[in-house]
Scaffold this active site. Structure first.
Site, PDB file in Angstrom:
ATOM      1  N   ARG A 153       0.849  -1.204   0.000  1.00 37.73           N
ATOM      2  CA  ARG A 153       0.000   0.000   0.000  1.00 37.73           C
ATOM      3  C   ARG A 153       0.884   1.255   0.000  1.00 37.73           C
ATOM      4  O   ARG A 153       0.477   2.302  -0.474  1.00 37.73           O
ATOM      5  CB  ARG A 153      -0.956   0.003   1.199  1.00 37.73           C
ATOM      6  CG  ARG A 153      -1.688   1.325   1.374  1.00 37.73           C
ATOM      7  CD  ARG A 153      -3.057   1.228   2.051  1.00 37.73           C
ATOM      8  NE  ARG A 153      -3.095   0.393   3.212  1.00 37.73           N
ATOM      9  CZ  ARG A 153      -2.545   0.681   4.412  1.00 37.73           C
ATOM     10  NH1 ARG A 153      -1.887   1.805   4.588  1.00 37.73           N
ATOM     11  NH2 ARG A 153      -2.630  -0.167   5.406  1.00 37.73           N
ATOM     12  N   TYR A 207     -11.969  18.165 -16.282  1.00 39.34           N
ATOM     13  CA  TYR A 207     -12.526  16.818 -16.485  1.00 39.34           C
ATOM     14  C   TYR A 207     -13.760  16.628 -15.595  1.00 39.34           C
ATOM     15  O   TYR A 207     -13.783  17.115 -14.457  1.00 39.34           O
ATOM     16  CB  TYR A 207     -11.434  15.797 -16.137  1.00 39.34           C
ATOM     17  CG  TYR A 207     -11.884  14.373 -16.221  1.00 39.34           C
ATOM     18  CD1 TYR A 207     -12.067  13.748 -17.457  1.00 39.34           C
ATOM     19  CD2 TYR A 207     -12.138  13.636 -15.073  1.00 39.34           C
ATOM     20  CE1 TYR A 207     -12.477  12.434 -17.536  1.00 39.34           C
ATOM     21  CE2 TYR A 207     -12.546  12.313 -15.148  1.00 39.34           C
ATOM     22  CZ  TYR A 207     -12.722  11.724 -16.383  1.00 39.34           C
ATOM     23  OH  TYR A 207     -13.131  10.421 -16.454  1.00 39.34           O
ATOM     24  N   ASP A 227      -3.317  19.173 -14.674  1.00 45.07           N
ATOM     25  CA  ASP A 227      -3.676  17.860 -15.224  1.00 45.07           C
ATOM     26  C   ASP A 227      -3.118  17.819 -16.644  1.00 45.07           C
ATOM     27  O   ASP A 227      -3.593  18.521 -17.535  1.00 45.07           O
ATOM     28  CB  ASP A 227      -5.198  17.695 -15.217  1.00 45.07           C
ATOM     29  CG  ASP A 227      -5.651  16.321 -15.734  1.00 45.07           C
ATOM     30  OD1 ASP A 227      -4.903  15.704 -16.510  1.00 45.07           O
ATOM     31  OD2 ASP A 227      -6.759  15.884 -15.375  1.00 45.07           O
ATOM     32  N   LYS A 245      -4.935   6.696 -19.735  1.00 41.61           N
ATOM     33  CA  LYS A 245      -5.078   7.193 -21.105  1.00 41.61           C
ATOM     34  C   LYS A 245      -3.783   6.972 -21.907  1.00 41.61           C
ATOM     35  O   LYS A 245      -3.402   5.851 -22.127  1.00 41.61           O
ATOM     36  CB  LYS A 245      -5.487   8.664 -21.077  1.00 41.61           C
ATOM     37  CG  LYS A 245      -6.649   8.959 -20.108  1.00 41.61           C
ATOM     38  CD  LYS A 245      -7.988   8.374 -20.562  1.00 41.61           C
ATOM     39  CE  LYS A 245      -9.066   8.441 -19.481  1.00 41.61           C
ATOM     40  NZ  LYS A 245      -9.306   9.781 -18.958  1.00 41.61           N
TER      41      LYS A 245
HETATM   42  C1  LIG Z   1      -9.780  10.216 -17.748  1.00 40.93           C
HETATM   43  C2  LIG Z   1      -9.307  11.492 -17.170  1.00 40.93           C
HETATM   44  C3  LIG Z   1      -9.199  11.647 -15.780  1.00 40.93           C
HETATM   45  C4  LIG Z   1      -9.604  10.563 -14.803  1.00 40.93           C
HETATM   46  O1  LIG Z   1      -8.799   9.438 -14.896  1.00 40.93           O
HETATM   47  P1  LIG Z   1      -9.283   7.948 -14.498  1.00 40.93           P
HETATM   48  O2  LIG Z   1      -8.065   7.145 -14.707  1.00 40.93           O
HETATM   49  O3  LIG Z   1     -10.440   7.603 -15.392  1.00 40.93           O
HETATM   50  O4  LIG Z   1      -9.718   8.006 -13.062  1.00 40.93           O
HETATM   51  C5  LIG Z   1      -8.714  12.852 -15.312  1.00 40.93           C
HETATM   52  N1  LIG Z   1      -8.384  13.862 -16.137  1.00 40.93           N
HETATM   53  C6  LIG Z   1      -8.474  13.747 -17.469  1.00 40.93           C
HETATM   54  C7  LIG Z   1      -8.088  14.893 -18.329  1.00 40.93           C
HETATM   55  C8  LIG Z   1      -8.943  12.570 -18.035  1.00 40.93           C
HETATM   56  O5  LIG Z   1      -9.052  12.459 -19.371  1.00 40.93           O
END
Ligand SMILES: *Cc1c(COP(=O)(O)O)cnc(C)c1O
Length: 393
Positions: free
Chosen positions: A59, A112, A184, A209
């Protein structure tokens, strides 16, 4: 260990488990061990108290997870990096570490969907003051930052109309009031954009992604200033949203081809955006690589490539979206993005499903919009696929 002297039940547990780490193995092993054993209690104590390198419990830290963290640390030019079970875990753990009751955060209306929900529902319930500005209104953002804030949270390019936010300019404003700047960086990837070099203190990725790149594992990463990353890491250790060794391995493997994939996706997305811009059935194309895009100048300054995602509005609105999308042969109609295969979908059933038509309009999202995440397929095949699908309207 020689287990021949023991009974079957004992042998089943202990046999063959010696010398697990094959020296010279050409791939980092997936270490699915929850705990790490010590024969020397003094060494165990030293590791447990952080005075020696090693692993105690997954963890907290894990060797396979560490491989991924080291890759993202170097790609983003960061002092430190840590990881999470999902991108949203990275975002929520970061926000809840720094935004304790009474603090103030300034951010954008176009973050997001999940992030937006934290700003609109969760943080206000914890008595955090949240101010969301029009995403491209830099003057408003600067004015709100200047009023004093503890954290500035940015995302660029944004979902789904690829709005561009000037990281350097806003980080400079945040610097004056001592705010932590978090970006982000999921859409851009570390190949196309490095916010830490533009004044941000922390960057976040949904590793689900582009970093993973194959739509088969979920994860999140955080990288940046050592003391800040450490604070979030300590929160996550207890909060428990840790990344497991298996998905960490998948993401780290995906990252080995990140640059190759992004180079292809950058080139294909630009070619597709130019093709669509000239297409009579297309009303508007949103891609920061196009000279006509309102954020193009900023994007040229802060990005090395314009990314693999674009969106476009077709004539006839949603009725025609329903005709065109199912005709695409080389696209999964799905909610994710950043994969080797092309993914396409309308915001009204994916990223912005919670909003009303009116709210989407306010965010500048046309009802005829299609978000198109370009895969690594051959560019001409993708162009032909779009051509044949658009012929139906
Ligand atoms: C998909 C996404 C997230 C969230 O990520 P997860 O892995 O689905 O929790 C956050 N920010 C952006 C820009 C995203 O495309």
């Amino acid at each position: 260990m020689d287990v021949s002297q023991y009974q079957k039940g004992t042998a089943a547990v202990w046999a063959g488990e010696n010398d697990l780490y094959v020296k010279g193995a050409a791939t980092a092993p997936v270490v699915n061990s929850v705990a790490f054993a010590y024969t020397d209690l003094d060494e165990w104590y030293a590791v447990a108290t952080g005075n020696a390198r090693g692993y105690i419990y997954s963890r907290n830290t894990n060797p396979t997870v560490g491989v991924l963290e080291e890759k993202i640390r170097l790609l983003e030019g960061a002092e430190a990096a840590t990881s999470f079970a999902t991108g949203m875990a990275a975002i929520s753990n970061t926000l809840f570490t720094f935004l304790t009751p009474g603090k103030r955060v300034v951010s954008l209306k176009d973050t997001y969907g999940g992030t937006s929900k934290i700003f609109l529902d969760f943080l206000p319930a914890y008595h955090v003051d949240v101010t969301l500005c029009d995403t491209t209104d830099h003057e408003q953002l600067e004015a709100e930052i200047a009023k004093g804030c503890d954290l500035l949270y940015l995302e660029t390019p944004t979902n789904p109309t690829l709005k561009i936010v000037d990281i350097k300019r806003l980080a400079a404003a945040a610097e004056k009031v001592g705010a932590i700047v978090v970006v982000d960086n999921t859409f851009a990837t570390p190949i196309n954009q490095n916010p830490l070099q533009l004044g941000a203190h922390l960057i976040i990725h949904s590793a689900t992604k582009f970093l993973c790149g194959h739509s088969d594992a979920m994860g999140g990463v955080l990288a940046g200033k050592q003391d800040l990353v450490k604070k979030v890491f300590q929160f996550r250790e207890i909060n428990g949203a840790s990344l497991q060794a298996d998905p960490a391995y998948m993401i780290a493997r995906g990252m080995k081809t990140l640059e190759l994939r992004i180079e292809r996706q950058n080139a294909s997305a630009l070619a597709i955006a130019r093709y669509l811009e000239a297409h009579p059935k297309i009303k508007e194309v949103f891609y920061p690589g196009l000279e006509t895009h309102h954020g193009h100048e900023i994007a040229r300054r802060q990005m090395k490539g314009f990314g693999g995602i674009l969106s476009f509005a077709i004539e006839g609105g949603y009725e025609n979206v329903k005709k065109v999308l199912p005709r695409l042969k080389l696209a999964h109609l799905a909610a994710s993005l950043g994969s080797v295969s092309t993914l396409a979908g309308p915001p009204r059933t994916t990223s912005h499903v919670e909003l009303t038509e009116e709210q989407r309009k306010l965010l500048g999202i046309p009802e005829g919009l299609i978000r198109y995440s370009v895969g690594i397929e051959n560019t001409n095949d993708l162009l032909s696929d779009l051509e044949q699908a658009l012929k139906t309207i």
